[in-house]
Design a protein around this motif. Structure first.
Motif, PDB file in Angstrom:
ATOM      1  N   GLU A  24      38.949  42.137  32.746  1.00 27.19           N
ATOM      2  CA  GLU A  24      37.708  41.502  32.294  1.00 27.19           C
ATOM      3  C   GLU A  24      36.833  41.081  33.472  1.00 27.19           C
ATOM      4  O   GLU A  24      35.624  41.350  33.502  1.00 27.19           O
ATOM      5  N   VAL A  25      37.447  40.454  34.458  1.00 25.40           N
ATOM      6  CA  VAL A  25      36.688  39.944  35.607  1.00 25.40           C
ATOM      7  C   VAL A  25      36.098  41.095  36.428  1.00 25.40           C
ATOM      8  O   VAL A  25      34.924  41.060  36.819  1.00 25.40           O
ATOM      9  N   TYR A  26      36.897  42.135  36.678  1.00 25.78           N
ATOM     10  CA  TYR A  26      36.390  43.257  37.471  1.00 25.78           C
ATOM     11  C   TYR A  26      35.317  44.046  36.722  1.00 25.78           C
ATOM     12  O   TYR A  26      34.343  44.507  37.334  1.00 25.78           O
ATOM     13  N   LYS A  27      35.482  44.224  35.424  1.00 27.91           N
ATOM     14  CA  LYS A  27      34.455  44.932  34.651  1.00 27.91           C
ATOM     15  C   LYS A  27      33.134  44.174  34.728  1.00 27.91           C
ATOM     16  O   LYS A  27      32.060  44.773  34.890  1.00 27.91           O
ATOM     17  N   ASP A  28      33.201  42.867  34.624  1.00 31.35           N
ATOM     18  CA  ASP A  28      31.994  42.035  34.681  1.00 31.35           C
ATOM     19  C   ASP A  28      31.323  42.152  36.049  1.00 31.35           C
ATOM     20  O   ASP A  28      30.123  42.400  36.149  1.00 31.35           O
ATOM     21  N   TRP A  29      32.102  42.009  37.114  1.00 34.19           N
ATOM     22  CA  TRP A  29      31.528  42.045  38.455  1.00 34.19           C
ATOM     23  C   TRP A  29      31.104  43.439  38.859  1.00 34.19           C
ATOM     24  O   TRP A  29      30.149  43.617  39.629  1.00 34.19           O
ATOM     25  N   ASN A  30      31.764  44.452  38.349  1.00 36.31           N
ATOM     26  CA  ASN A  30      31.418  45.821  38.721  1.00 36.31           C
ATOM     27  C   ASN A  30      30.047  46.230  38.210  1.00 36.31           C
ATOM     28  O   ASN A  30      29.407  47.116  38.761  1.00 36.31           O
ATOM     29  N   GLN A  31      29.577  45.563  37.153  1.00 34.23           N
ATOM     30  CA  GLN A  31      28.233  45.832  36.639  1.00 34.23           C
ATOM     31  C   GLN A  31      27.164  45.275  37.573  1.00 34.23           C
ATOM     32  O   GLN A  31      26.038  45.764  37.616  1.00 34.23           O
ATOM     33  N   LYS A  32      27.545  44.249  38.348  1.00 31.65           N
ATOM     34  CA  LYS A  32      26.592  43.633  39.279  1.00 31.65           C
ATOM     35  C   LYS A  32      26.689  44.256  40.669  1.00 31.65           C
ATOM     36  O   LYS A  32      25.681  44.517  41.318  1.00 31.65           O
ATOM     37  N   ILE A  33      27.911  44.439  41.136  1.00 29.31           N
ATOM     38  CA  ILE A  33      28.170  45.007  42.470  1.00 29.31           C
ATOM     39  C   ILE A  33      29.247  46.072  42.305  1.00 29.31           C
ATOM     40  O   ILE A  33      30.375  45.763  41.963  1.00 29.31           O
ATOM     41  N   ASN A  34      28.880  47.317  42.561  1.00 28.88           N
ATOM     42  CA  ASN A  34      29.818  48.410  42.308  1.00 28.88           C
ATOM     43  C   ASN A  34      30.874  48.493  43.409  1.00 28.88           C
ATOM     44  O   ASN A  34      30.636  49.055  44.467  1.00 28.88           O
ATOM     45  N   VAL A  35      32.065  47.934  43.131  1.00 35.24           N
ATOM     46  CA  VAL A  35      33.143  47.989  44.130  1.00 35.24           C
ATOM     47  C   VAL A  35      34.282  48.908  43.701  1.00 35.24           C
ATOM     48  O   VAL A  35      35.112  49.300  44.515  1.00 35.24           O
ATOM     49  N   VAL A  36      34.323  49.240  42.415  1.00 35.88           N
ATOM     50  CA  VAL A  36      35.368  50.116  41.877  1.00 35.88           C
ATOM     51  C   VAL A  36      34.680  51.185  41.042  1.00 35.88           C
ATOM     52  O   VAL A  36      33.762  50.881  40.278  1.00 35.88           O
ATOM     53  N   SER A  37      35.084  52.453  41.175  1.00 37.04           N
ATOM     54  CA  SER A  37      34.437  53.504  40.394  1.00 37.04           C
ATOM     55  C   SER A  37      34.653  53.281  38.897  1.00 37.04           C
ATOM     56  O   SER A  37      35.614  52.632  38.487  1.00 37.04           O
ATOM     57  N   ARG A  38      33.756  53.826  38.100  1.00 36.59           N
ATOM     58  CA  ARG A  38      33.822  53.610  36.652  1.00 36.59           C
ATOM     59  C   ARG A  38      35.139  54.133  36.065  1.00 36.59           C
ATOM     60  O   ARG A  38      35.767  53.490  35.233  1.00 36.59           O
ATOM     61  N   LYS A  39      35.555  55.301  36.534  1.00 38.99           N
ATOM     62  CA  LYS A  39      36.831  55.866  36.053  1.00 38.99           C
ATOM     63  C   LYS A  39      37.991  54.938  36.402  1.00 38.99           C
ATOM     64  O   LYS A  39      38.900  54.717  35.606  1.00 38.99           O
ATOM     65  N   ASP A  40      37.951  54.403  37.632  1.00 36.72           N
ATOM     66  CA  ASP A  40      39.031  53.514  38.062  1.00 36.72           C
ATOM     67  C   ASP A  40      39.030  52.199  37.295  1.00 36.72           C
ATOM     68  O   ASP A  40      40.087  51.623  37.050  1.00 36.72           O
TER      69      ASP A  40
END
Length: 209
Positions: A24-40
């Motif tokens: 949940e936390v990484y999905k939320d932050w990844n929308q703001k700052i892309n640190v993990v690829s979408r597939k990952d």
């Protein structure tokens, strides 16, 4: 998440909640700052959490020990290991500021008290550590050069202090200079196809060329 509980049956309720919250936390932050690829992100428990915890299948960390995660990116392998070993102190380092910002926010959201995040080059980090961990940020000779002098002389664990490095593929040429290196195949511990070529490389403190 069920895979985490399957492979690490001894985790308690508070650790389960922290691991559950990771996605949940990484999905939320990844929308703001892309640190993990979408597939990952969609396979975060296999590609990031379980992969990081492969180090724990090779080496447990004692209370009071210190671990340095070099080139942590979005917090791997450091954050999953910090959840698993709450009484071990983890220092997570990355030279890219936006990645460390995400790490700090994840640490805060998961209420991890044993993690320090630093935005800097590892060469500038002071202190000594029992183990240095990382996920394939460079070839081993470069990595060894970066962390020179940062491994504590006195070992608290049965295994000598040193480097625990998550790598993949054919490492025979890269590791050829290191006579004391040990390579652990992750398929020994995990059955998922993702881990077929993945390894944990252990290089003890007194490596010789």
């Amino acid at each position: 998440m069920e895979l985490i509980k399957h492979y690490f049956a001894d985790i308690d309720e508070s650790q389960i909640k922290q691991f559950e919250k990771i996605a949940e936390v990484y999905k939320d932050w990844n929308q703001k700052i892309n640190v993990v690829s979408r597939k990952d992100i969609d396979e975060i428990y296999i590609r990031h959490v379980l992969h990081s915890l492969g180090i724990a299948k090779v080496q447990s960390f004692l209370p009071g020990s210190k671990v340095l995660d070099v080139g942590t990116g979005g917090g791997f392998p450091g954050i999953p290991l910090a959840i698993l070993f709450p009484e071990t102190q983890f220092t997570l380092v990355d030279s890219i500021g936006k990645k460390i910002k995400v790490v700090e926010e994840v640490v805060d959201a998961l209420e991890l008290k044993n993690v320090t995040a630093i935005n800097d080059r590892v060469e500038n980090i002071s202190g000594e550590f029992d183990f240095i961990v990382s996920r394939a940020v460079a070839v081993m000779p470069s990595f060894v050069h970066w962390v020179k002098g940062k491994i504590a002389k006195e070992s608290k664990h049965d295994r000598k202090n040193g480097i625990l490095y998550l790598k993949g593929g054919d490492l025979s040429e890269e590791l050829q200079p290191y006579r004391t290196v040990e390579v652990f195949e992750l398929p020994t511990f995990y059955k998922e196809d993702f881990f077929d070529t993945k390894k944990v490389v252990y290089l003890p403190m007194k490596y010789r060329g």
